[in-house]
Structures are given as C-alpha cells and as structure tokens.
Design a protein around this motif. Structure first.
Motif, short mmCIF file in Angstrom:
data_model
loop_
_atom_site.label_atom_id
_atom_site.label_comp_id
_atom_site.label_asym_id
_atom_site.label_seq_id
_atom_site.Cartn_x
_atom_site.Cartn_y
_atom_site.Cartn_z
N THR A 137 1.02 -0.97 -0.16
CA THR A 137 -0.27 -0.10 -0.07
C THR A 137 1.44 1.25 0.12
OG1 THR A 137 -2.00 -1.27 1.28
CG2 THR A 137 -1.42 1.00 1.39
N GLN A 138 2.08 1.49 1.14
CA GLN A 138 3.10 2.40 0.73
C GLN A 138 3.26 2.41 -0.29
OE1 GLN A 138 5.46 1.44 3.83
NE2 GLN A 138 4.63 2.93 5.43
N LEU A 139 4.19 1.75 -1.22
CA LEU A 139 4.46 2.02 -2.20
C LEU A 139 3.45 2.08 -3.70
CD1 LEU A 139 6.75 -1.48 -3.06
CD2 LEU A 139 7.43 0.81 -2.67
N ARG A 140 1.99 2.13 -3.63
CA ARG A 140 1.95 2.56 -4.31
C ARG A 140 0.92 3.94 -4.71
NH1 ARG A 140 -3.17 -2.21 -4.62
NH2 ARG A 140 -1.90 -4.36 -5.82
N PHE A 141 1.14 3.90 -2.63
CA PHE A 141 0.75 5.51 -2.43
C PHE A 141 1.78 6.36 -2.90
CE2 PHE A 141 1.25 8.72 1.38
CZ PHE A 141 -0.05 9.28 1.05
N ARG A 142 2.60 5.90 -2.82
CA ARG A 142 3.96 6.37 -3.00
C ARG A 142 4.08 7.17 -4.97
NH1 ARG A 142 9.37 7.15 -1.48
NH2 ARG A 142 8.64 5.50 0.70
#
Length: 355
Positions: A137-142
């Motif tokens: 989720t963090q990677l997609r958010f980034r």
C-alpha cells in the motif's frame, strides 16, 4: 484416505466413499476405522495429502481420536501421477495413488502441534501478511504521489506519518499549497506539537516543493457520472473502470476495448483446423476484466425487487436458453456491458438515454 495394510486389500475390503469434513461425518468415519481395527487386530493409519489450512483441522481431529496420521507432500503424489500414461483424475484413483505413495516409502507420523505453538504460528503468519499488504500500500501510495505532488517526499521523511497525511488531506496538490495562506498551512502542521521555527521551515519547504513540482493530473470529469448511471456499476467499480480505460478515444471501436480487457475469444488455428471452442484471451488489463465481471454479476443478479439491469439480465438469459453454461453466459454478458460502456463514454450520454 488409506489404511495400513496393502493397497489391494484396501480396494477389496471397502469401495472408496466420500464424506464431508463435518464433525458428524468425521465421527462416522472414526466408527468405521474402529470396526476395521476390530476385524484386523491392527490400528489403521490415516494418510492424507497436505492441503494447507484445509487439512489441519482434519489432521488434529484424527490425532485427538488416537490415530497415527501421515500427511503427504502433494509433490510426492504428483510425481506418482506423472508415471501414468493417461491423464486421469478421480477420487478413487487419487485415493489409490496416495496409498501407493505411502506404502512404497517410509514416512514419519505427523506430530501434533501444541496449542500455543499453533496459535503463535498463526499470529506470525497473519502479521507477515498484514505487513506485506502495508508495504504494498505504501508503494502504491508513493507511485500516485509521484504523479500528483512529485516533490512532496522531499518535505517529509516519512510519507505515511500523521502529519504528512494530514497535510496531503488538506492540500493534495501543488496548486492547493500555492493557493493557501501561510497561516492555513501552519495550522495544519500544529497538531504535530513542534516548535514555531519548525512550522515556519516546513511551510517554506512545502511552498518550495509545490513550486518545483510538475504534476500529472489529467482528470476525467464527467465520465464517472455517466458510467455510474449503468445499473450494477457502483462508484468504486466505475472508478476502477475509468482508471484502467483512461481516454476512450484511444480505442477506435468497442472491439478494441473488449480486446484491451481480455474478454475477446482467443484464436486457435493450425492448417485447415479452426477451433470453435475458444477461451477468452485474458491478454488485457486484469483489473478492468475483474471490474467488468463484478459489475455484470451485480447487474444480472435476480433480487427480490428484480435484477438491477434488465438489459444485461435479458441478454444473459438468452445465452442460457441457447444452452451456454452459466460462466460462459456471464462472460458473453460482460462483453456486452463493455460495449455499452464504450458507447456511453464515447457519446457522454447516460445509460437511460441509450436504451
């Protein structure tokens, strides 16, 4: 399920039978195994194939009942299956194959897990699963942030910190930062309970990052409204469909859009042979294909008040009456829904105006 004698004896003693994995059926199976023990004078062994979590409660059940349980690795039974010239899979053949693997090899008994070990193992695996989802989720958010506010990462070391998320919630784009007053930005930072100098430095950094950012924010303004007008297509599904399709002008016709979703039939020809039973290609966007499938199922489902989408429901029933299996009929209806979506996005007319 096999017993510890010989494979031939097993088949002669009792024909294969099925049972559900319920307490009642498993208790009846224990009774059968107990009768077998009385007739032979030997305690039967329970042999099964590992099937992840599905086999764990069954293993524990028979262990608690006092039986020796052997759990085979599926790779071992698969190797035995590959020896067969014919490709056959039935429950009796699978049971016989498991018995052969067991009798021709030396296997150790599956040891019962202590309750606290099983619980600890489950918690660790759950933690690992949630942690994997959190990182993804963090990677997609980034990746999204890199498009909308490229320089934001230079302001906050931790993009998912409460302060960073609060700022993004209030000022999601560089234009939002540049349009706000210094006091508005500082007030948004104040819950962090830092020094006045920190607020001033962060505000300067945010304004500088906003000026240096080159965002990509081409939005589809009215498309969500017209797409949501299709019965069965909810807001979340419509958003996914729009995100995957992008600009409808990329597709010269509905045929190209169907191919992009991977719902078009594959082609198999060789010489003079041309297959008439082809599966869908699945070569396009899996996210779009999933969203279309979900919207189709929602539209054709027969509810107490009737189906949401009578056009799709009628088309689906026509395919069923033609003798198509349910899943094939749903795929054909998904194809029709995608063609409807093409017409709606191309004309910018809501669903009611196209009927």
């Amino acid at each position: 399920m096999a017993h510890c004698f010989t494979a031939n004896f097993i088949l002669k003693y009792r024909r294969p039978f099925s049972f559900s994995h319920s307490p009642n059926d498993l208790s009846q199976l224990v009774d059968r195994l107990s009768k077998l023990e009385l007739e032979t004078g030997q305690r039967p062994h329970v042999v099964m194939e590992a099937t992840g979590n599905y086999s764990k409660p069954i293993t524990a059940f028979f262990q608690d009942a006092g039986f020796k349980v052997v759990v085979l690795n599926p790779l071992q039974t698969h190797a035995e299956k590959k020896k067969s010239v014919r490709k056959v899979k039935t429950d009796p053949i699978d049971a016989n194959r498991i018995a052969q693997v067991y009798y021709l090899n030396q296997f150790t008994e599956a040891k019962p897990h202590m309750d606290y070990i099983s619980e600890l193992q489950n918690l660790c695996r759950q933690y690992d699963g949630f942690n994997t989802i959190y990182i993804e989720t963090q990677l997609r958010f980034r990746s999204v942030l890199d498009l909308l506010f490229p320089k934001f990462e230079s302001v906050f070391a931790h993009l998912c910190s409460p302060t960073a998320l609060r700022v993004l919630s209030s000022f999601p784009t560089p234009d939002a930062i540049l349009s706000a007053s210094r006091d508005q930005i500082i007030n948004c930072l104040k819950p962090a309970k830092m020094s006045k100098n920190w607020y001033e430095l962060k505000t300067d950094a945010l304004i500088s990052a906003a000026k240096e950012s080159l965002p990509f924010n081409r939005a589809q303004q009215s498309n969500l409204r017209v797409l949501s007008s299709i019965p069965g297509v909810g807001e979340a599904t419509a958003t996914t469909i729009l995100a995957e399709i992008g600009d409808i002008k990329r597709f010269p016709s509905s045929k190209q859009l169907v191919a992009f979703a991977g719902i078009d039939p594959s082609v198999f020809e060789s010489g003079k042979f041309k297959s008439s039973h082809n599966k869908i290609s699945k070569r396009g966007s899996p996210c779009l294909r999933k969203a279309i499938y979900q919207a189709t199922v929602a539209g054709i489902s027969n509810r107490a008040s009737g189906p949401l989408n009578m056009i799709l429901r009628s088309f689906y029933l026509r395919k069923i009456n033609e003798g198509k299996p349910s899943k094939v009929a749903i795929i054909a209806t998904s194809n029709k829904l995608l063609r409807i979506i093409f017409g709606i996005l191309a004309s910018q007319q809501p669903f009611s105006d196209l009927k």
